[in-house]
Write a protein that holds these residues in place. Structure first.
Motif, PDB file in Angstrom:
ATOM      1  N   GLU A   1       0.502  -1.406   0.255  1.00  0.00           N
ATOM      2  CA  GLU A   1      -0.100  -0.384   0.240  1.00  0.00           C
ATOM      3  C   GLU A   1       0.418   1.217  -0.092  1.00  0.00           C
ATOM      4  O   GLU A   1       0.467   2.142  -0.639  1.00  0.00           O
ATOM      5  CB  GLU A   1      -0.361   0.008   0.964  1.00  0.00           C
ATOM      6  CG  GLU A   1      -2.118  -0.726   1.539  1.00  0.00           C
ATOM      7  CD  GLU A   1      -2.820  -1.153   2.760  1.00  0.00           C
ATOM      8  OE1 GLU A   1      -3.327  -1.973   2.538  1.00  0.00           O
ATOM      9  OE2 GLU A   1      -1.783  -1.058   3.549  1.00  0.00           O
ATOM     10  N   LEU A   2       1.973   1.058   0.726  1.00  0.00           N
ATOM     11  CA  LEU A   2       2.693   2.604   0.545  1.00  0.00           C
ATOM     12  C   LEU A   2       3.245   2.411  -0.835  1.00  0.00           C
ATOM     13  O   LEU A   2       3.019   3.376  -1.030  1.00  0.00           O
ATOM     14  CB  LEU A   2       3.760   2.270   1.883  1.00  0.00           C
ATOM     15  CG  LEU A   2       3.330   2.751   3.098  1.00  0.00           C
ATOM     16  CD1 LEU A   2       5.255   2.513   4.246  1.00  0.00           C
ATOM     17  CD2 LEU A   2       3.141   4.102   3.654  1.00  0.00           C
ATOM     18  N   GLY A   3       3.749   1.287  -1.151  1.00  0.00           N
ATOM     19  CA  GLY A   3       4.676   2.075  -2.718  1.00  0.00           C
ATOM     20  C   GLY A   3       3.363   2.089  -3.364  1.00  0.00           C
ATOM     21  O   GLY A   3       3.711   3.370  -5.003  1.00  0.00           O
ATOM     22  N   GLU A   4       2.348   1.872  -3.546  1.00  0.00           N
ATOM     23  CA  GLU A   4       1.535   2.490  -4.083  1.00  0.00           C
ATOM     24  C   GLU A   4       0.894   3.780  -4.420  1.00  0.00           C
ATOM     25  O   GLU A   4       0.573   4.740  -4.774  1.00  0.00           O
ATOM     26  CB  GLU A   4      -0.064   2.010  -4.142  1.00  0.00           C
ATOM     27  CG  GLU A   4      -0.129   0.378  -4.775  1.00  0.00           C
ATOM     28  CD  GLU A   4      -1.398  -0.096  -4.531  1.00  0.00           C
ATOM     29  OE1 GLU A   4      -2.583  -0.060  -4.473  1.00  0.00           O
ATOM     30  OE2 GLU A   4      -1.828  -1.257  -4.496  1.00  0.00           O
ATOM     31  N   VAL A   5       1.142   4.316  -2.914  1.00  0.00           N
ATOM     32  CA  VAL A   5       1.103   5.807  -2.428  1.00  0.00           C
ATOM     33  C   VAL A   5       1.808   6.579  -2.747  1.00  0.00           C
ATOM     34  O   VAL A   5       1.454   8.044  -3.848  1.00  0.00           O
ATOM     35  CB  VAL A   5       0.418   5.634  -0.981  1.00  0.00           C
ATOM     36  CG1 VAL A   5       0.637   7.370  -0.781  1.00  0.00           C
ATOM     37  CG2 VAL A   5      -1.114   5.384  -1.306  1.00  0.00           C
ATOM     38  N   LEU A   6       3.132   6.065  -2.519  1.00  0.00           N
ATOM     39  CA  LEU A   6       4.336   6.498  -2.911  1.00  0.00           C
ATOM     40  C   LEU A   6       5.172   6.839  -4.744  1.00  0.00           C
ATOM     41  O   LEU A   6       6.121   7.417  -4.798  1.00  0.00           O
ATOM     42  CB  LEU A   6       5.616   6.471  -1.780  1.00  0.00           C
ATOM     43  CG  LEU A   6       4.466   6.804  -0.370  1.00  0.00           C
ATOM     44  CD1 LEU A   6       6.126   5.854   0.249  1.00  0.00           C
ATOM     45  CD2 LEU A   6       4.044   8.046  -0.438  1.00  0.00           C
ATOM     46  N   PHE A   7       4.363   5.378  -5.225  1.00  0.00           N
ATOM     47  CA  PHE A   7       4.763   4.896  -6.310  1.00  0.00           C
ATOM     48  C   PHE A   7       6.073   4.688  -6.024  1.00  0.00           C
ATOM     49  O   PHE A   7       6.963   4.952  -7.541  1.00  0.00           O
ATOM     50  CB  PHE A   7       4.570   6.908  -7.306  1.00  0.00           C
ATOM     51  CG  PHE A   7       3.221   7.454  -7.094  1.00  0.00           C
ATOM     52  CD1 PHE A   7       2.034   6.303  -8.187  1.00  0.00           C
ATOM     53  CD2 PHE A   7       2.884   8.417  -6.742  1.00  0.00           C
ATOM     54  CE1 PHE A   7       1.146   6.814  -8.375  1.00  0.00           C
ATOM     55  CE2 PHE A   7       1.355   8.855  -7.664  1.00  0.00           C
ATOM     56  CZ  PHE A   7       0.598   8.087  -7.701  1.00  0.00           C
ATOM     57  N   LEU A   8       6.556   3.704  -5.159  1.00  0.00           N
ATOM     58  CA  LEU A   8       7.802   3.357  -5.063  1.00  0.00           C
ATOM     59  C   LEU A   8       8.351   1.459  -5.172  1.00  0.00           C
ATOM     60  O   LEU A   8       6.631   0.989  -4.886  1.00  0.00           O
ATOM     61  CB  LEU A   8       8.567   3.820  -4.010  1.00  0.00           C
ATOM     62  CG  LEU A   8       9.065   5.258  -3.344  1.00  0.00           C
ATOM     63  CD1 LEU A   8       8.804   5.145  -2.307  1.00  0.00           C
ATOM     64  CD2 LEU A   8       9.597   6.366  -4.322  1.00  0.00           C
TER      65      LEU A   8
END
Length: 136
Positions: free
Chosen positions: A47-54
Protein backbone atom coordinates in the motif's frame (compact mmCIF):
# COMPACT_ATOMS: atom_id res chain seq x y z
CA UNK A 1 11.05 20.11 -23.47
CA UNK A 2 8.39 19.52 -20.85
CA UNK A 3 10.31 16.63 -19.28
CA UNK A 4 13.33 18.86 -18.61
CA UNK A 5 11.15 21.54 -16.99
CA UNK A 6 9.59 18.91 -14.70
CA UNK A 7 13.04 17.47 -13.92
CA UNK A 8 14.52 20.90 -13.14
CA UNK A 9 11.58 21.78 -10.89
CA UNK A 10 11.95 18.44 -9.09
CA UNK A 11 15.64 19.11 -8.43
CA UNK A 12 14.80 22.53 -7.03
CA UNK A 13 12.07 21.03 -4.82
CA UNK A 14 14.53 18.42 -3.56
CA UNK A 15 17.02 21.12 -2.57
CA UNK A 16 14.33 23.07 -0.73
CA UNK A 17 13.00 20.00 1.08
CA UNK A 18 16.54 18.91 1.97
CA UNK A 19 17.10 22.29 3.63
CA UNK A 20 13.77 22.16 5.49
CA UNK A 21 14.06 18.51 6.57
CA UNK A 22 17.75 18.45 7.55
CA UNK A 23 17.11 19.84 11.07
CA UNK A 24 14.80 16.85 11.64
CA UNK A 25 17.30 14.33 10.29
CA UNK A 26 14.97 13.28 7.47
CA UNK A 27 15.35 12.70 3.78
CA UNK A 28 12.52 13.62 1.44
CA UNK A 29 11.53 9.95 0.98
CA UNK A 30 11.51 9.39 4.74
CA UNK A 31 9.31 12.47 5.09
CA UNK A 32 6.88 11.08 2.49
CA UNK A 33 6.69 7.75 4.30
CA UNK A 34 5.95 9.48 7.61
CA UNK A 35 3.24 11.64 6.03
CA UNK A 36 1.65 8.61 4.35
CA UNK A 37 1.64 6.70 7.65
CA UNK A 38 0.20 9.69 9.50
CA UNK A 39 -2.69 9.72 7.01
CA UNK A 40 -3.40 6.00 7.47
CA UNK A 41 -1.61 4.67 10.55
CA UNK A 42 -1.23 1.03 9.55
CA UNK A 43 -0.33 0.21 5.94
CA UNK A 44 1.18 -2.71 4.15
CA UNK A 45 4.45 -2.22 2.31
CA UNK A 46 2.49 -2.72 -0.92
CA UNK A 47 0.00 0.00 0.00
CA UNK A 48 2.83 2.39 0.83
CA UNK A 49 4.43 1.61 -2.52
CA UNK A 50 1.20 2.40 -4.36
CA UNK A 51 0.64 5.66 -2.49
CA UNK A 52 4.24 6.84 -2.94
CA UNK A 53 4.83 5.34 -6.42
CA UNK A 54 7.82 3.39 -5.09
CA UNK A 55 8.89 -0.15 -5.91
CA UNK A 56 9.45 -2.56 -3.02
CA UNK A 57 13.18 -2.76 -3.85
CA UNK A 58 13.40 0.96 -3.01
CA UNK A 59 10.90 0.96 -0.17
CA UNK A 60 12.11 -2.06 1.82
CA UNK A 61 15.66 -0.79 2.53
CA UNK A 62 14.22 2.65 3.30
CA UNK A 63 11.78 1.16 5.81
CA UNK A 64 14.55 -0.93 7.39
CA UNK A 65 16.63 2.22 7.94
CA UNK A 66 13.61 4.05 9.34
CA UNK A 67 12.90 1.16 11.68
CA UNK A 68 16.52 1.15 12.87
CA UNK A 69 16.16 4.89 13.55
CA UNK A 70 13.03 4.21 15.63
CA UNK A 71 10.66 6.05 13.29
CA UNK A 72 8.50 3.12 12.13
CA UNK A 73 7.59 -0.37 13.25
CA UNK A 74 7.40 -3.24 10.78
CA UNK A 75 5.60 -6.48 11.55
CA UNK A 76 4.23 -9.48 9.72
CA UNK A 77 0.49 -9.50 9.08
CA UNK A 78 -1.29 -11.86 11.46
CA UNK A 79 -3.45 -13.34 8.68
CA UNK A 80 -0.82 -13.55 5.93
CA UNK A 81 2.83 -13.81 6.98
CA UNK A 82 3.98 -12.82 3.49
CA UNK A 83 2.58 -9.33 4.07
CA UNK A 84 4.58 -6.78 6.06
CA UNK A 85 2.66 -4.02 7.81
CA UNK A 86 4.20 -0.66 8.72
CA UNK A 87 3.10 1.83 11.37
CA UNK A 88 4.51 4.93 12.98
CA UNK A 89 6.61 4.35 16.07
CA UNK A 90 6.16 6.88 18.89
CA UNK A 91 9.33 8.71 17.77
CA UNK A 92 8.00 8.80 14.20
CA UNK A 93 4.70 10.27 15.37
CA UNK A 94 6.65 12.93 17.27
CA UNK A 95 8.65 13.81 14.14
CA UNK A 96 5.42 14.03 12.11
CA UNK A 97 4.23 16.69 14.54
CA UNK A 98 7.51 18.56 14.17
CA UNK A 99 7.35 18.61 10.35
CA UNK A 100 3.69 19.61 9.99
CA UNK A 101 4.85 23.11 9.05
CA UNK A 102 6.97 21.94 6.08
CA UNK A 103 4.23 22.31 3.42
CA UNK A 104 3.58 25.88 4.59
CA UNK A 105 7.32 26.57 4.66
CA UNK A 106 7.54 25.39 1.04
CA UNK A 107 4.62 27.62 0.01
CA UNK A 108 6.10 30.63 1.79
CA UNK A 109 9.41 30.08 -0.02
CA UNK A 110 7.62 30.40 -3.38
CA UNK A 111 6.77 33.83 -4.69
CA UNK A 112 3.74 32.63 -6.63
CA UNK A 113 0.00 33.19 -6.23
CA UNK A 114 -1.86 30.29 -4.57
CA UNK A 115 -4.22 30.04 -7.54
CA UNK A 116 -1.29 29.46 -9.91
CA UNK A 117 0.09 26.76 -7.62
CA UNK A 118 -3.29 25.03 -7.39
CA UNK A 119 -3.66 25.05 -11.19
CA UNK A 120 -0.11 23.73 -11.59
CA UNK A 121 -0.76 20.92 -9.11
CA UNK A 122 -3.93 19.91 -10.94
CA UNK A 123 -2.07 19.93 -14.26
CA UNK A 124 0.80 17.86 -12.81
CA UNK A 125 -1.69 15.37 -11.33
CA UNK A 126 -3.29 14.99 -14.78
CA UNK A 127 0.13 14.67 -16.43
CA UNK A 128 1.17 11.97 -13.96
CA UNK A 129 -2.06 10.05 -14.49
CA UNK A 130 -1.60 10.17 -18.28
CA UNK A 131 2.01 9.04 -18.04
CA UNK A 132 1.03 6.14 -15.75
CA UNK A 133 -1.55 5.03 -18.35
CA UNK A 134 1.26 4.61 -20.86
CA UNK A 135 3.21 2.42 -18.43
CA UNK A 136 5.60 5.26 -17.54
Amino acid sequence: MLCFSVYAAQLAFNRLYKQLLAPHGLTYLQYLVLVALAQAQDRTVGELGEVLFLESNTLTPLLKRMEAAGLVVRRRDTQDERVVRVALAPAGAKVVGEVECVPLDVLSALDMPMGDLQQMKAAMDRLGAELRKTGG
